[in-house]
Scaffold this motif. Structure first.
Motif, mmCIF file in Angstrom:
data_model
loop_
_atom_site.group_PDB
_atom_site.id
_atom_site.type_symbol
_atom_site.label_atom_id
_atom_site.label_comp_id
_atom_site.label_asym_id
_atom_site.label_seq_id
_atom_site.Cartn_x
_atom_site.Cartn_y
_atom_site.Cartn_z
ATOM 1 N N ILE A 172 -0.467 0.769 1.111
ATOM 2 C CA ILE A 172 -1.072 0.745 -0.229
ATOM 3 C C ILE A 172 -1.812 -0.570 -0.464
ATOM 4 C CG2 ILE A 172 -0.630 0.833 -2.709
ATOM 5 C CD1 ILE A 172 1.760 2.619 -2.138
ATOM 6 N N CYS A 173 -1.108 -1.694 -0.283
ATOM 7 C CA CYS A 173 -1.734 -3.004 -0.555
ATOM 8 C C CYS A 173 -2.301 -3.660 0.696
ATOM 9 C CB CYS A 173 -0.726 -3.936 -1.216
ATOM 10 S SG CYS A 173 0.636 -4.461 -0.120
ATOM 11 N N SER A 203 1.666 9.655 -9.807
ATOM 12 C CA SER A 203 1.738 10.693 -8.785
ATOM 13 C C SER A 203 3.180 10.879 -8.338
ATOM 14 C CB SER A 203 0.862 10.315 -7.582
ATOM 15 O OG SER A 203 1.026 11.248 -6.520
ATOM 16 N N CYS A 220 4.566 -1.641 -4.933
ATOM 17 C CA CYS A 220 3.443 -0.734 -4.673
ATOM 18 C C CYS A 220 3.839 0.719 -4.898
ATOM 19 C CB CYS A 220 2.939 -0.918 -3.243
ATOM 20 S SG CYS A 220 2.127 -2.493 -2.919
ATOM 21 N N ILE A 221 4.994 1.136 -4.345
ATOM 22 C CA ILE A 221 5.375 2.546 -4.441
ATOM 23 C C ILE A 221 5.828 2.884 -5.854
ATOM 24 C CG2 ILE A 221 7.771 2.222 -3.694
ATOM 25 C CD1 ILE A 221 5.361 5.151 -2.863
ATOM 26 N N PRO A 257 2.044 8.571 -0.803
ATOM 27 C CA PRO A 257 0.642 8.184 -0.602
ATOM 28 C C PRO A 257 0.183 8.263 0.842
ATOM 29 C CG PRO A 257 2.006 6.255 -1.076
ATOM 30 C CD PRO A 257 2.877 7.454 -1.273
ATOM 31 N N ARG A 273 4.640 1.514 -8.617
ATOM 32 C CA ARG A 273 3.394 1.630 -9.379
ATOM 33 C C ARG A 273 2.682 2.944 -9.060
ATOM 34 N NH1 ARG A 273 0.799 -2.336 -7.246
ATOM 35 N NH2 ARG A 273 2.035 -3.894 -8.360
ATOM 36 N N HIS A 274 2.699 3.352 -7.780
ATOM 37 C CA HIS A 274 2.056 4.603 -7.377
ATOM 38 C C HIS A 274 2.702 5.798 -8.072
ATOM 39 C CE1 HIS A 274 0.341 7.682 -4.693
ATOM 40 N NE2 HIS A 274 1.568 8.170 -4.607
#
Length: 228
Positions: free
Chosen positions: A16-17, A46, A38-39, A50, A41-42
């Motif tokens: 992701i980042c 959703s 990151c996960i 990802p 926030r994802h």
């Protein structure tokens, strides 16, 4: 032999980042790993992974993620000064906002036989307490037509007792590059296991006959799914 960090980089980067894992967190449904921030926030927008797009959970995907402390320890060992940089950034973040900086856990002294306190240092590669079941995956063969597949490199796996046989099958499919038409049968003792059964439940129900040297023994075979 010496290994360049660049050879290992694809395995310790968050997709992701695009940076090194920080608070490495794994999705239990597909075993893909990301930075925790990151996960999380994802998952605000959703409920799918990802990386592979699998539905993690219909309504609460955060239920199906787990911190991977072992992997994070490995990343900190491999990448020089990464842990120190993260600690400094966290310190600066709290200071700029006038907040108290969280204190790191301090090893507690334990009395020795001579009565003098001794510090107990945790292993850098400690096993997370939630990974409470060790399994041994034994291959029992494949029938004709299952196609080419990679042998499983490591047959010893440590996982949560809440993991299901469905998770074990997904792990085997991913590691062995199995064709979707290939069916995976997983057996413990004389019992053909169902996808919904958890490893803890299997160990409790089948008992010591399912355990060898502290390992839950699972046998798996490959067959071609019948045409429908």
């Amino acid at each position: 032999r010496m290994i360049n960090l660049s050879e290992l980089t694809p395995y310790i980067l968050c997709s992701i980042c695009k940076g090194y894992f920080i608070d490495a967190t794994t999705i239990t449904e597909c075993l893909h790993t990301f930075c925790k921030s990151c996960i999380v926030r994802h998952f605000y927008y959703s409920n799918r992974c990802p990386k592979c797009n699998i539905v993690v959970h219909q309504t609460q995907p955060l239920y199906n993620i787990r911190l991977d402390r072992q992997l994070q320890d490995i990343v900190y060992k491999l990448v020089v000064n990464l842990e120190e940089r993260e600690k400094k950034q966290m310190h600066d973040f709290y200071k700029e906002r006038g907040l108290e900086v969280p204190k790191p856990a301090v090893p507690q002294p334990v009395p020795t036989s001579r009565g003098r306190p001794r510090k107990v240092l945790g292993s850098a590669f400690r096993v997370p307490p939630e990974l409470d079941i060790s399994i041994l995956l034994e291959f029992i063969g494949a029938n004709e037509g299952t196609g080419n597949f990679k042998p499983l490199e490591k047959k010893f796996v440590r996982v949560s007792g809440e993991a299901t046989i469905g998770h074990v099958e997904k792990f085997l499919r991913r590691k062995m590059d199995l064709d979707p038409a290939c069916q995976v049968d997983i057996i413990c003792g004389d019992h053909l296991l169902e996808h919904y059964q958890t490893l803890r439940e299997i160990r409790q129900v089948i008992g010591e006959s399912a355990v060898q040297d502290g390992l839950l023994v699972l046998h798996y075979g490959l067959v071609v799914s019948p045409l429908t």
